[in-house]
Design a protein around this motif. Structure first.
Motif, mmCIF file in Angstrom:
data_model
loop_
_atom_site.group_PDB
_atom_site.id
_atom_site.type_symbol
_atom_site.label_atom_id
_atom_site.label_comp_id
_atom_site.label_asym_id
_atom_site.label_seq_id
_atom_site.Cartn_x
_atom_site.Cartn_y
_atom_site.Cartn_z
ATOM 1 N N LEU A 163 0.894 -1.344 0.044
ATOM 2 C CA LEU A 163 0.051 -0.009 -0.065
ATOM 3 C C LEU A 163 0.846 1.178 -0.184
ATOM 4 O O LEU A 163 0.558 2.224 -0.803
ATOM 5 N N LEU A 164 1.803 1.245 0.678
ATOM 6 C CA LEU A 164 2.924 2.352 0.820
ATOM 7 C C LEU A 164 3.814 2.477 -0.177
ATOM 8 O O LEU A 164 4.356 3.614 -0.724
ATOM 9 N N GLY A 165 4.190 1.287 -1.017
ATOM 10 C CA GLY A 165 5.056 1.208 -1.989
ATOM 11 C C GLY A 165 6.157 0.571 -1.455
ATOM 12 O O GLY A 165 7.085 0.879 -0.657
ATOM 13 N N GLU A 166 6.519 -0.575 -2.051
ATOM 14 C CA GLU A 166 7.649 -1.575 -1.430
ATOM 15 C C GLU A 166 8.944 -0.942 -1.373
ATOM 16 O O GLU A 166 9.570 -1.086 -0.645
ATOM 17 N N ASP A 167 9.290 0.243 -2.309
ATOM 18 C CA ASP A 167 10.709 0.759 -2.261
ATOM 19 C C ASP A 167 10.305 2.358 -1.698
ATOM 20 O O ASP A 167 11.226 3.214 -2.072
ATOM 21 N N SER A 168 9.232 2.593 -0.991
ATOM 22 C CA SER A 168 9.006 4.027 -0.801
ATOM 23 C C SER A 168 9.895 4.325 0.579
ATOM 24 O O SER A 168 10.240 3.694 1.320
ATOM 25 N N GLN A 188 8.293 -8.542 13.861
ATOM 26 C CA GLN A 188 7.424 -8.533 13.193
ATOM 27 C C GLN A 188 6.152 -7.730 13.457
ATOM 28 O O GLN A 188 5.562 -6.853 12.528
ATOM 29 N N GLU A 189 5.654 -7.747 14.614
ATOM 30 C CA GLU A 189 4.464 -7.173 14.970
ATOM 31 C C GLU A 189 4.945 -5.570 15.218
ATOM 32 O O GLU A 189 3.940 -4.899 14.881
ATOM 33 N N GLU A 190 5.886 -5.360 15.771
ATOM 34 C CA GLU A 190 6.362 -3.865 15.729
ATOM 35 C C GLU A 190 6.726 -3.362 14.595
ATOM 36 O O GLU A 190 6.366 -2.265 14.303
ATOM 37 N N LEU A 191 7.258 -3.961 13.495
ATOM 38 C CA LEU A 191 7.242 -3.582 12.093
ATOM 39 C C LEU A 191 5.823 -3.260 11.436
ATOM 40 O O LEU A 191 5.825 -1.990 11.043
ATOM 41 N N GLU A 192 4.956 -4.085 11.954
ATOM 42 C CA GLU A 192 3.538 -3.698 11.577
ATOM 43 C C GLU A 192 2.990 -2.590 12.233
ATOM 44 O O GLU A 192 2.270 -1.642 11.420
ATOM 45 N N THR A 193 3.524 -2.249 13.490
ATOM 46 C CA THR A 193 2.910 -1.077 13.958
ATOM 47 C C THR A 193 3.667 0.116 13.530
ATOM 48 O O THR A 193 3.016 1.140 13.304
ATOM 49 N N GLN A 194 4.861 0.047 13.255
ATOM 50 C CA GLN A 194 5.579 1.283 12.416
ATOM 51 C C GLN A 194 4.845 1.459 11.168
ATOM 52 O O GLN A 194 4.703 2.725 10.819
ATOM 53 N N LEU A 195 4.544 0.469 10.250
ATOM 54 C CA LEU A 195 3.977 0.730 8.860
ATOM 55 C C LEU A 195 2.721 1.208 9.209
ATOM 56 O O LEU A 195 2.166 2.173 8.475
ATOM 57 N N GLU A 196 1.679 0.934 10.320
ATOM 58 C CA GLU A 196 0.750 1.527 10.636
ATOM 59 C C GLU A 196 0.527 3.033 10.507
ATOM 60 O O GLU A 196 -0.241 3.661 10.507
ATOM 61 N N GLN A 197 1.988 3.564 11.468
ATOM 62 C CA GLN A 197 2.192 4.757 11.741
ATOM 63 C C GLN A 197 2.314 5.605 10.351
ATOM 64 O O GLN A 197 1.925 6.731 10.236
ATOM 65 N N ARG A 198 2.917 4.961 9.446
ATOM 66 C CA ARG A 198 3.190 5.527 8.248
ATOM 67 C C ARG A 198 1.846 5.595 7.368
ATOM 68 O O ARG A 198 1.756 6.575 6.473
#
Length: 714
Positions: free
Chosen positions: A147-152, A278-288
């Motif tokens: 959703l954000l762009g793999e290389d964003s 991985q859950e923490e990465l998910e959280t960071q991506l939710e922030q973005r």
């Protein structure tokens, strides 16, 4: 922009709070099953208010779940703050955190729907195609990256933020395990923003790829593979010490009873593969995800703000005129302005000051205080007792001031920044580009901010080229530094002041006046006769004074209060003098002031010598300065800002020309208006989303599954 709701993890946790919770008998012994219980389910597409164009993407979003481990992790991260500082009960704290988790899920779901729709429009794809591609991703992490762009940049920033948090957590363990490490000695205020990275920063290589990795000591995570982290690694680190610290870090995640990491079933050598990480990465991506949605929403509102009214910036100008009209009424008296002075900042403006009855001028000053030594202060106390006379102006006989002047002549000062070498943090670095005045060591401070402006925030009002004055020897064996500071008299300080300002501004300010007979005070020169009463002539306490050769009119200087352009001599001079404050003043209270101490046009609470000298300097306008005596020592007073005292508006803004120039009055005022309006809009918008999409139709909770947490007693 408002602070987005996002749940942090144990990476910044309070282990003490975790231990308290872990010791409670209410926690189930079946940790894995207990921590994986679903406490709530959220699906905003069930809401009656959902837009049909967004509901089209319902199959992609599905149902979000809040599990018990998230709630416990949230408590470990922030619970102690609410319990210890606000006196909340466990019930209040967990109830609040549960609401926050649900609210966050509602916002993330809504933002995801919005971005899916936006992606379809931008890529000219059908909703079915975007939904299919989104659903083909096996994990939430992969879905969010799509959703954000793999290389964003968003994905790289999220990944970097997580990796840096892990490294910082392991760093703390490694330092704690090092018995030879020291927390340092001494403190010294630092400029705001030290080591603050820009929001959109991440270390990158020449191809724009993320150049950063976690260092655990295991294969794939060696120091040589850590990219930009190598420059920030713990001093003296080794693979053995790093692995030990990493294991301690995992123990905090696994041994507190929450099963956040299962060391028996997971590959702990691969830190990024751990389920919790991985859950923490998910959280960071939710922030973005949230940031991206809010940025899009706010960009639309900012365009509306600029074009509101009858023409571009007309609304901004109307806000300016309304505030000016209000202040003409509210600041009609000197006392009203006096009350407002202490609140002025780059978001609180004083646009008007009245005509003062005594022709004084309001202003702000820096204060570099060179103090008496302990023995000199003791002698001064003796003199005050010896020559006390409350019937005389000032409260002392002339002999006191004459004797004080002799002590002033003996004052020497040294560079006060030793704590920036040997304190809790080592901010010093050996530089090539610095002011090469007499005794300059070449050791500067805050390398990240000074030498890496693309990655770190600039330090406001801090020029950054004045090196430690004295000898610096770096200790190779034990770390730290040996410092031998130079001793400066008041004349040496004046030489440093003029020399460094000239260096920062590219001008020459050698023309200033000095009281040649300063140390030869007598009773006849100390007092002047007014209306038959003996009054101290405070002009006798001014040792030197002058005005820097700064460009621009007073109005332009005021309008450019914080302008950071390289050619603005006013800002560069102010930044240089402020840096000298950090280097020398023992009046540390001034270091926390916006542009120094506010000075009323009339009487002040300052000692009379300081008040008189400050008033005299302020009359000369910004860039004026004076050195005066006082019971604390020498005061080098520098005028940073003054107001007109004519009872008229001071400045006519040119929004079109200056609003985009960082730090100009127009830019600062616009940012203030934008912040208040857009921030309010964003807050209102998030509140509106939660109100419309958080209901019995969209949220299901099972309180019984976390009742054991609510029942914990303080």
């Amino acid at each position: 922009m408002k602070s987005k709701k996002i749940i942090g993890g144990i990476l910044a946790a309070s282990v003490a709070a975790a231990a308290v919770l872990g010791g409670c008998s209410q926690i189930s012994s079946n940790q894995t099953a207990d921590m994986n219980q679903v406490l709530a389910e959220i699906n905003v597409t069930n809401a009656a208010a959902i837009d049909k164009n967004l509901k089209e993407y319902a199959d992609a979003v599905g149902t979000s779940k809040v599990i018990k481990r998230e709630l416990v992790t949230y408590f470990i991260n922030a619970g102690s703050n609410y319990i210890n500082n606000y006196g909340w009960s466990y019930n209040q704290t967990f109830t609040y955190f549960m609401d926050q988790l649900v609210d966050n899920a509602v916002l993330v779901q809504y933002a995801t729907l919005y971005l899916l729709k936006d992606k379809a429009a931008r890529d000219n794809q059908s909703a079915a195609t975007v939904i299919s591609e989104y659903n083909s991703k096996p994990t939430k992490v992969e879905k969010y990256k799509y959703l954000l762009g793999e290389d964003s940049d968003d994905v790289k920033i999220a990944t970097y933020t997580l990796m840096k948090a892990i490294n910082n957590a392991i760093d703390r363990k490694e330092k704690k395990n090092d018995s030879s490490s020291s927390s340092g000695e001494g403190t010294r205020s630092t400029p705001s923003g030290v080591d603050t990275e820009k929001d959109n920063y991440y270390p990158k290589d020449k191809d724009g790829k993320l150049n950063y990795n976690v260092y655990t000591g295991y294969e794939k995570y060696l120091l040589s593979q850590s990219g930009a982290y190598k420059d920030d690694a713990v001093k003296g680190t080794s693979r053995v010490s790093r692995i030990s610290a990493y294991i301690d870090f995992l123990d905090d995640l696994s041994s507190l009873g929450y099963n956040l990491v299962n060391k028996n079933e997971e590959n702990i050598r691969d830190v990024l593969s751990l389920n919790y990480i991985q859950e923490e990465l998910e959280t960071q991506l939710e922030q973005r995800i949230l940031n991206k949605y809010y940025n899009m929403f706010e960009a639309e509102k900012e365009t509306e703000l600029v074009n509101a009214g009858k023409g571009k910036y007309s609304y901004i100008n109307s806000v300016y005129n309304d505030l000016l009209d209000y202040q003409k009424s509210a600041y009609a008296t000197e006392s009203a302005v006096s009350s407002a002075l202490g609140n002025m900042s780059d978001s609180e403006f004083i646009l008007y000051t009245p005509d003062t009855s005594d022709e004084g001028t309001f202003g702000y000053v820096y204060n570099i205080l060179l103090p008496f030594s302990a023995s000199q202060s003791a002698r001064l106390t003796e003199l005050q007792s010896l020559y006390k006379d409350e019937d005389l102006d000032g409260g002392y006989k002339p002999e006191y001031y004459i004797a004080r002047n002799k002590l002033l002549k003996q004052i020497t000062t040294t560079d006060q920044r030793s704590a920036w070498f040997n304190g809790e943090n080592d901010y010093a670095f050996k530089a090539d580009d610095y002011y090469k005045g007499e005794g300059a060591s070449g050791w500067l401070f805050f390398e990240n901010n000074i030498t890496n402006p693309d990655s770190y925030e600039a330090l406001s009002k801090y020029y950054g080229k004045y090196s430690y004055k004295g000898m610096v020897v770096e200790k190779e064996k034990d770390g730290g530094y040996i410092l031998v500071p130079d001793k400066l008299t008041i004349d040496d300080m004046l030489k440093e002041f003029i020399g460094y300002v000239d260096y920062a501004t590219g001008t020459s300010n050698s023309n200033f006046s000095k009281n040649a007979n300063y140390y030869d005070l007598s009773k006849d020169t100390l007092y002047k006769d007014e209306d038959g009463d003996d009054k101290i002539d405070y002009n006798n306490f001014i040792y030197a004074k002058g005005k820097l050769d700064l460009e621009g009119s007073e109005a332009q200087i005021r309008a450019s209060l914080l302008y950071t352009g390289e050619d603005n001599t006013y800002y560069n001079a102010l930044s240089a003098v402020n840096e000298l404050q950090y280097a020398y003043t023992t009046d540390t209270a001034v270091l926390s002031q916006y542009i120094g101490y506010s000075v009323d046009a009339g009487d002040t609470s300052y000692i009379k010598e300081f008040e008189y000298a400050a008033h005299e300097a302020i009359k000369g306008g910004a860039g004026s300065w004076a050195v005066c005596a006082g019971d604390y020592g020498w005061h080098l007073i520098y005028v940073t800002y003054t107001f007109d005292n004519t009872g008229v508006a001071q400045y006519t803004p040119d929004w079109e020309a200056n609003v985009d120039k960082k730090g100009t009055f127009e830019n600062l005022f616009y940012e203030m208006v934008k912040s208040k309006n857009i921030s309010d809009i964003s807050t209102t918008r998030s509140t509106q989303i939660i109100k419309e999409f958080k209901s019995d139709n969209t949220v299901t909770k099972w309180q019984s599954r976390y009742q054991d947490l609510l029942d914990i007693q303080n």
